[in-house]
Design a protein around this motif. Structure first.
Motif, PDB file in Angstrom:
ATOM      1  N   VAL A 102     -44.425 -56.175 -20.901  1.00  0.00           N
ATOM      2  CA  VAL A 102     -44.382 -57.583 -21.314  1.00  0.00           C
ATOM      3  C   VAL A 102     -45.626 -58.305 -20.817  1.00  0.00           C
ATOM      4  O   VAL A 102     -46.242 -57.890 -19.830  1.00  0.00           O
ATOM      5  CB  VAL A 102     -43.112 -58.285 -20.782  1.00  0.00           C
ATOM      6  CG1 VAL A 102     -41.860 -57.580 -21.283  1.00  0.00           C
ATOM      7  CG2 VAL A 102     -43.113 -58.350 -19.272  1.00  0.00           C
ATOM      8  N   PRO A 103     -46.026 -59.378 -21.477  1.00  0.00           N
ATOM      9  CA  PRO A 103     -47.163 -60.162 -20.982  1.00  0.00           C
ATOM     10  C   PRO A 103     -46.877 -60.692 -19.577  1.00  0.00           C
ATOM     11  O   PRO A 103     -45.734 -61.002 -19.231  1.00  0.00           O
ATOM     12  CB  PRO A 103     -47.263 -61.308 -21.998  1.00  0.00           C
ATOM     13  CG  PRO A 103     -46.601 -60.790 -23.234  1.00  0.00           C
ATOM     14  CD  PRO A 103     -45.498 -59.904 -22.756  1.00  0.00           C
ATOM     15  N   GLU A 104     -47.927 -60.809 -18.781  1.00  0.00           N
ATOM     16  CA  GLU A 104     -47.765 -61.243 -17.390  1.00  0.00           C
ATOM     17  C   GLU A 104     -47.041 -62.573 -17.290  1.00  0.00           C
ATOM     18  O   GLU A 104     -46.181 -62.762 -16.413  1.00  0.00           O
ATOM     19  CB  GLU A 104     -49.145 -61.345 -16.718  1.00  0.00           C
ATOM     20  CG  GLU A 104     -49.084 -61.748 -15.260  1.00  0.00           C
ATOM     21  CD  GLU A 104     -50.465 -61.820 -14.630  1.00  0.00           C
ATOM     22  OE1 GLU A 104     -50.539 -61.952 -13.396  1.00  0.00           O
ATOM     23  OE2 GLU A 104     -51.472 -61.738 -15.372  1.00  0.00           O
ATOM     24  N   ASP A 105     -47.345 -63.516 -18.185  1.00  0.00           N
ATOM     25  CA  ASP A 105     -46.747 -64.843 -18.078  1.00  0.00           C
ATOM     26  C   ASP A 105     -45.300 -64.901 -18.577  1.00  0.00           C
ATOM     27  O   ASP A 105     -44.674 -65.964 -18.551  1.00  0.00           O
ATOM     28  CB  ASP A 105     -47.598 -65.882 -18.805  1.00  0.00           C
ATOM     29  CG  ASP A 105     -47.777 -65.587 -20.293  1.00  0.00           C
ATOM     30  OD1 ASP A 105     -47.144 -64.619 -20.791  1.00  0.00           O
ATOM     31  OD2 ASP A 105     -48.543 -66.311 -20.954  1.00  0.00           O
ATOM     32  N   SER A 106     -44.761 -63.760 -19.035  1.00  0.00           N
ATOM     33  CA  SER A 106     -43.378 -63.728 -19.505  1.00  0.00           C
ATOM     34  C   SER A 106     -42.434 -63.060 -18.519  1.00  0.00           C
ATOM     35  O   SER A 106     -41.214 -63.050 -18.747  1.00  0.00           O
ATOM     36  CB  SER A 106     -43.290 -62.981 -20.845  1.00  0.00           C
ATOM     37  OG  SER A 106     -44.024 -63.638 -21.855  1.00  0.00           O
ATOM     38  N   VAL A 107     -42.957 -62.494 -17.440  1.00  0.00           N
ATOM     39  CA  VAL A 107     -42.126 -61.691 -16.541  1.00  0.00           C
ATOM     40  C   VAL A 107     -40.957 -62.483 -15.974  1.00  0.00           C
ATOM     41  O   VAL A 107     -39.797 -62.046 -16.021  1.00  0.00           O
ATOM     42  CB  VAL A 107     -42.971 -61.097 -15.399  1.00  0.00           C
ATOM     43  CG1 VAL A 107     -42.065 -60.438 -14.352  1.00  0.00           C
ATOM     44  CG2 VAL A 107     -43.965 -60.076 -15.941  1.00  0.00           C
ATOM     45  N   ASP A 108     -41.218 -63.660 -15.442  1.00  0.00           N
ATOM     46  CA  ASP A 108     -40.142 -64.444 -14.826  1.00  0.00           C
ATOM     47  C   ASP A 108     -39.067 -64.814 -15.838  1.00  0.00           C
ATOM     48  O   ASP A 108     -37.865 -64.768 -15.539  1.00  0.00           O
ATOM     49  CB  ASP A 108     -40.707 -65.705 -14.175  1.00  0.00           C
ATOM     50  CG  ASP A 108     -41.526 -65.408 -12.923  1.00  0.00           C
ATOM     51  OD1 ASP A 108     -41.371 -64.290 -12.384  1.00  0.00           O
ATOM     52  OD2 ASP A 108     -42.314 -66.274 -12.511  1.00  0.00           O
TER      53      ASP A 108
END
Length: 315
Positions: free
Chosen positions: A263-269
């Motif tokens: 997943v894209p880094e900014d979607s992890v949370d």
């Protein structure tokens, strides 16, 4: 020899694709567990898998493993065909295996639409080969990882392997067997995939060879390097106990029940939050960097699959 073909032999097999068909969007390839076929404005996802070693829950596992591959490709599993081979005229085993298939498919809302059954005296144990089909709006490949992306794993390493150890080696593992056997109820990743497919650039169901082989297949399919640390990979306590007892690595045993997503880094949370809201555990376990189809585990570079640790226990 038991298990998957080595990369050279597999390359020979997947190179033989028959007639050209422009509606085949994704065909045979290393690491890709499902085909994608254009059907009108949707995509038909098809995957086949055999199973023979987990004899106590053969039909249950066969259904989940086949459906998992389709779900991990972005589709909702809908139809199954099954081929059942029995080593002798054993109606009791036939009844047990087909009953397990019926129950597991019903639980997942998947229809069994055909197949074949026969006796094959040269076999030493029953074998089931399942083909699952489903429809997707957007196919999610195994090989979609790009540098900068992050790796997310659901549930934990060795879920399927834990259940197999608890049943096929019940006498050896002792009192931990009962806890491990309950893992059969967690083999499906259909719900995991429905959440992750909205974010993922790649997904993969780690089966034979576990998390390590699953990650290596993703790296090879995308032509990148995946970097993980062992301590970041969730491993449940009972899995550690059973693996320590039998001398196997939880990251290198059958891994169905977990789903690996890129997943894209900014979607992890957000991804981890949605999984948590659905009652599914998840963890960020690593990242994608430039490379040439390898896995770095605690800095050790792995470029060739090593097989599944459980195979030595059956020999």
């Amino acid at each position: 020899m038991i298990g998957k073909l080595d990369p050279e032999d597999l390359a020979m097999v997947v190179s033989r694709t028959g007639a050209q068909d422009d509606d085949v969007l994704v065909g045979p390839a290393y690491g890709e567990d499902a085909a994608a076929i254009r059907v009108g404005d949707r995509t038909l996802v098809v995957s086949s898998d055999p199973l023979s070693l987990a004899h106590e829950r053969l039909g249950t596992l066969a259904v989940s493993v086949a459906c998992n591959d389709v779900a991990a490709s972005g589709a909702d599993p809908r139809w199954l065909t099954n081929v059942v081979f029995l080593p002798d005229d054993d109606r009791e085993t036939l009844d047990a295996v087909t009953g397990q298939i019926d129950d597991a498919a019903t639980d997942l809302g998947v229809a069994v639409v055909g197949g074949h059954s026969e006796y094959a005296p040269d076999l030493s144990r029953p074998m089931v080969s399942m083909t699952c089909m489903g429809l997707a709006d957007e196919f999610v490949p195994t090989g979609g990882a790009e540098p900068g992306d992050r790796l997310v794993l659901t549930k934990g390493a060795g879920i399927e392997g834990t259940a197999i150890l608890a049943t096929d080696f019940r006498d050896e593992v002792g009192s931990a067997a009962k806890r491990g056997e309950s893992f059969f109820g967690e083999i499906s990743v259909v719900e995991d995939a429905r959440i992750l497919r909205e974010y993922a650039t790649a997904m993969h169901d780690p089966t034979e060879g576990g998390v390590v082989t699953g990650l290596l297949e993703m790296a090879e399919a995308a032509g990148v390097r995946l970097e993980i640390a062992r301590d970041d990979v969730p491993v449940r306590e009972v899995t550690r106990v059973l693996c320590d007892t039998m001398g196997v690595d939880p990251l290198r045993i059958f891994g169905s029940g977990a789903l690996i997503a890129v997943v894209p880094e900014d979607s992890v949370d957000e991804v981890l939050g949605e999984l948590r809201d659905a009652g599914i555990t998840g963890a960020e376990i690593g990242r994608v960097v430039d490379g040439d189809g390898e896995l770095a585990l605690d800095g050790e570079v792995i470029s060739e699959p090593s097989g599944d640790d459980l195979y030595d226990l059956w020999e």
